[in-house]
Motif scaffolding. Structure first.
Motif, PDB file in Angstrom:
ATOM      1  N   ALA A  65       0.840  -1.207   0.000  1.00 11.37           N
ATOM      2  CA  ALA A  65       0.000   0.000   0.000  1.00 11.37           C
ATOM      3  C   ALA A  65       0.871   1.251   0.000  1.00 11.37           C
ATOM      4  CB  ALA A  65      -0.915  -0.016   1.223  1.00 11.37           C
ATOM      5  N   TYR A  66       1.946   1.198   0.766  1.00 14.07           N
ATOM      6  CA  TYR A  66       2.837   2.355   0.846  1.00 14.07           C
ATOM      7  C   TYR A  66       3.534   2.583  -0.492  1.00 14.07           C
ATOM      8  CZ  TYR A  66       6.668   5.403   2.079  1.00 14.07           C
ATOM      9  OH  TYR A  66       7.553   6.448   2.106  1.00 14.07           O
ATOM     10  N   ASP A  67       3.976   1.478  -1.123  1.00 17.01           N
ATOM     11  CA  ASP A  67       4.642   1.592  -2.416  1.00 17.01           C
ATOM     12  C   ASP A  67       3.727   2.249  -3.442  1.00 17.01           C
ATOM     13  OD1 ASP A  67       6.899   0.463  -1.408  1.00 17.01           O
ATOM     14  OD2 ASP A  67       6.577  -1.530  -2.255  1.00 17.01           O
ATOM     15  N   ARG A  68       2.436   1.958  -3.307  1.00 14.03           N
ATOM     16  CA  ARG A  68       1.471   2.469  -4.276  1.00 14.03           C
ATOM     17  C   ARG A  68       1.023   3.890  -3.993  1.00 14.03           C
ATOM     18  NH1 ARG A  68      -3.361  -1.334  -6.429  1.00 14.03           N
ATOM     19  NH2 ARG A  68      -3.865   0.082  -8.132  1.00 14.03           N
ATOM     20  N   TYR A  69       0.700   4.124  -2.726  1.00 13.16           N
ATOM     21  CA  TYR A  69       0.082   5.419  -2.394  1.00 13.16           C
ATOM     22  C   TYR A  69       0.947   6.311  -1.524  1.00 13.16           C
ATOM     23  CZ  TYR A  69      -3.940   2.677  -3.862  1.00 13.16           C
ATOM     24  OH  TYR A  69      -4.795   1.878  -4.561  1.00 13.16           O
ATOM     25  N   GLY A  70       2.072   5.834  -1.093  1.00 14.18           N
ATOM     26  CA  GLY A  70       2.911   6.636  -0.204  1.00 14.18           C
ATOM     27  C   GLY A  70       2.254   6.802   1.154  1.00 14.18           C
ATOM     28  N   HIS A  71       2.580   7.889   1.817  1.00 11.62           N
ATOM     29  CA  HIS A  71       2.065   8.105   3.176  1.00 11.62           C
ATOM     30  C   HIS A  71       0.546   8.249   3.193  1.00 11.62           C
ATOM     31  CE1 HIS A  71       5.939   8.254   4.986  1.00 11.62           C
ATOM     32  NE2 HIS A  71       6.359   9.155   4.109  1.00 11.62           N
ATOM     33  N   ALA A  72      -0.024   8.623   2.022  1.00 13.51           N
ATOM     34  CA  ALA A  72      -1.475   8.797   1.946  1.00 13.51           C
ATOM     35  C   ALA A  72      -2.202   7.503   2.293  1.00 13.51           C
ATOM     36  CB  ALA A  72      -1.857   9.260   0.536  1.00 13.51           C
ATOM     37  N   ALA A  73      -1.524   6.388   2.093  1.00 15.42           N
ATOM     38  CA  ALA A  73      -2.139   5.092   2.353  1.00 15.42           C
ATOM     39  C   ALA A  73      -2.575   4.949   3.804  1.00 15.42           C
ATOM     40  CB  ALA A  73      -1.169   3.969   1.988  1.00 15.42           C
ATOM     41  N   GLU A  75      -3.211   7.693   5.945  1.00 18.95           N
ATOM     42  CA  GLU A  75      -3.644   8.945   6.549  1.00 18.95           C
ATOM     43  C   GLU A  75      -4.981   8.852   7.277  1.00 18.95           C
ATOM     44  OE1 GLU A  75      -2.965  11.848   3.513  1.00 18.95           O
ATOM     45  OE2 GLU A  75      -0.882  12.012   4.205  1.00 18.95           O
TER      46      GLU A  75
END
Ligand SMILES: [Zn+2]
Ligand SMILES: [Zn+2]
Length: 381
Positions: A65-73, A75
């Motif tokens: 999830a982090y790889d895909r969306y970064g920190h937004a994953a 939030e």
């Protein structure tokens, strides 16, 4: 607040394996651990950041999830929401087990949470001669240590009855206690039971329940041929005893090698400085030199040898650890000016000097020097 990239925080590549992530995490966590940086707010913040990064990246789903969306994953109610949850069970225990394992030599931890008493490590120092390091040697060392108490067979209990103990109420039998230290949970050995998880009902009168008593032990250690100065030999299980059923600590023996009066060692290479008379250096000849193994070797000195020149003696150097090979020895000659001349020596040298001034060829350094000196006075340089 802008967050740092999790991979950058751990110092790994984005395609790092789980193993690499773990290694990187442990390295960072050790560096910024609050115990090592007391009162350092920046280190504390970094430690928190490192933990947060690893908490996400060690979990395959969270990592994806982090790889895909970064920190937004994370939030909205993810791991990052409202700060990092340090009270989360599991993760933290692992971290501290790993960290304590590392601090203590990587063999602690025991299996599955059952308390195992572990004896302390001890350190001993020995000093040996260079020749002993060359041949290898045996040394007897005396160490102040703890051994299992004879009176109670290392049980700590009067009557040698190990069962005559109660579960420690301080740690609930875990042998470890966790304490909140500011922001962090710190786990340490239980002070009440000393890490055993049990409290003895009727302590042994000799060791007062400690199960071990102080004693001086003599140990023979084998120092291998080719050992380097500063080498540390580990003798597993020769440290302090830990009572019946416990795991003894290790003994670390640090080896220092005394400087030798003739030989200088650099790894497997030996250097030996040998003085040469001016006449020997000028005329050439054969000299006898000492070898570290106790033998003698002959070295041919060519006529016209200069001070500082080196001659190699193949395989006459130091022993190579765990090998039959030997390094080389270098003889460095130092041409020595004679002092306190006899009348005859003086006559001969005066004669020599007269001849030398009329026949300057054959002193290359002097020729070069005087040529440069002439240029200097002629104003060319
Ligand atoms: Zn306890
Ligand atoms: Zn005892």
């Amino acid at each position: 607040m802008a967050k740092n990239d999790y991979y950058a925080t751990l110092g790994t590549a984005r395609d790092a394996s789980a193993d690499d992530l773990k290694k990187a995490y442990r390295k960072q966590a050790m560096q910024f651990h609050p115990d090592r940086n007391p009162g350092d707010k920046a280190a504390e913040a970094k430690f928190k950041e490192v933990n947060e990064a690893y908490e996400v990246l060690k979990d395959e789903q969270k990592r994806a999830a982090y790889d895909r969306y970064g920190h937004a994953a994370f939030e909205n109610g993810g791991a990052g929401a409202g700060g990092f949850d340090f009270s989360q069970a599991g993760g933290l225990g692992d971290i501290f087990d790993q960290m304590f394992g590392d601090f203590m030599g990587g063999r602690r931890g025991g299996g599955g949470g059952r308390a195992t008493r572990v004896g302390g490590d001890i350190r001993a120092n020995i000093e040996i001669d260079l020749t002993e390091a060359f041949f290898g040697t045996k040394a007897t060392i005396k160490v102040q240590t703890r051994v299992n108490c004879d009176a109670c067979d290392g049980t700590g209990s009067e009557g040698k009855d190990r069962a005559a103990s109660d579960t420690c109420t301080t740690c609930g039998g875990m042998g470890k206690v966790r304490a909140q230290q500011g922001f962090f949970l710190v786990e340490r050995s239980c002070p009440t039971c000393g890490g055993t998880g049990r409290v003895i009902r009727n302590p042994c009168r000799v060791c007062h329940g400690a199960a071990t008593v102080p004693r001086e032990r003599s140990l023979q250690i084998t120092v291998p041929s080719g050992v380097e100065d500063g080498t540390r030999i580990r003798l597993t299980g020769e440290g302090e005893a830990a009572g019946a059923g416990g795991q003894a600590g290790d003994l670390y023996v640090h080896i220092a090698i005394r400087p030798h009066q003739i030989f200088q060692r650099d790894g497997a290479t030996i250097l030996c400085r040998v003085p040469l008379r001016i006449s020997q250096a000028a005329l050439g000849g054969e000299i006898e030199v000492p070898v570290i193994d106790g033998s003698r070797a002959k070295v041919k000195i060519p006529a016209g040898t200069q001070s500082g020149e080196q001659f190699r003696l193949r395989s006459k150097g130091f022993s190579v650890l765990r090998s039959a090979a030997r390094g080389d020895m270098y003889i460095q000659v130092a041409v020595e000016t004679p002092q306190h001349l006899t009348r005859r020596q003086r006559e001969l040298l005066e004669e020599f000097e007269q001849e030398a001034t009329q026949h300057a060829k054959g002193s290359p350094e002097a020729e070069g020097f005087f040529a440069k000196m002439k240029e200097f006075f002629d104003g060319k340089s």
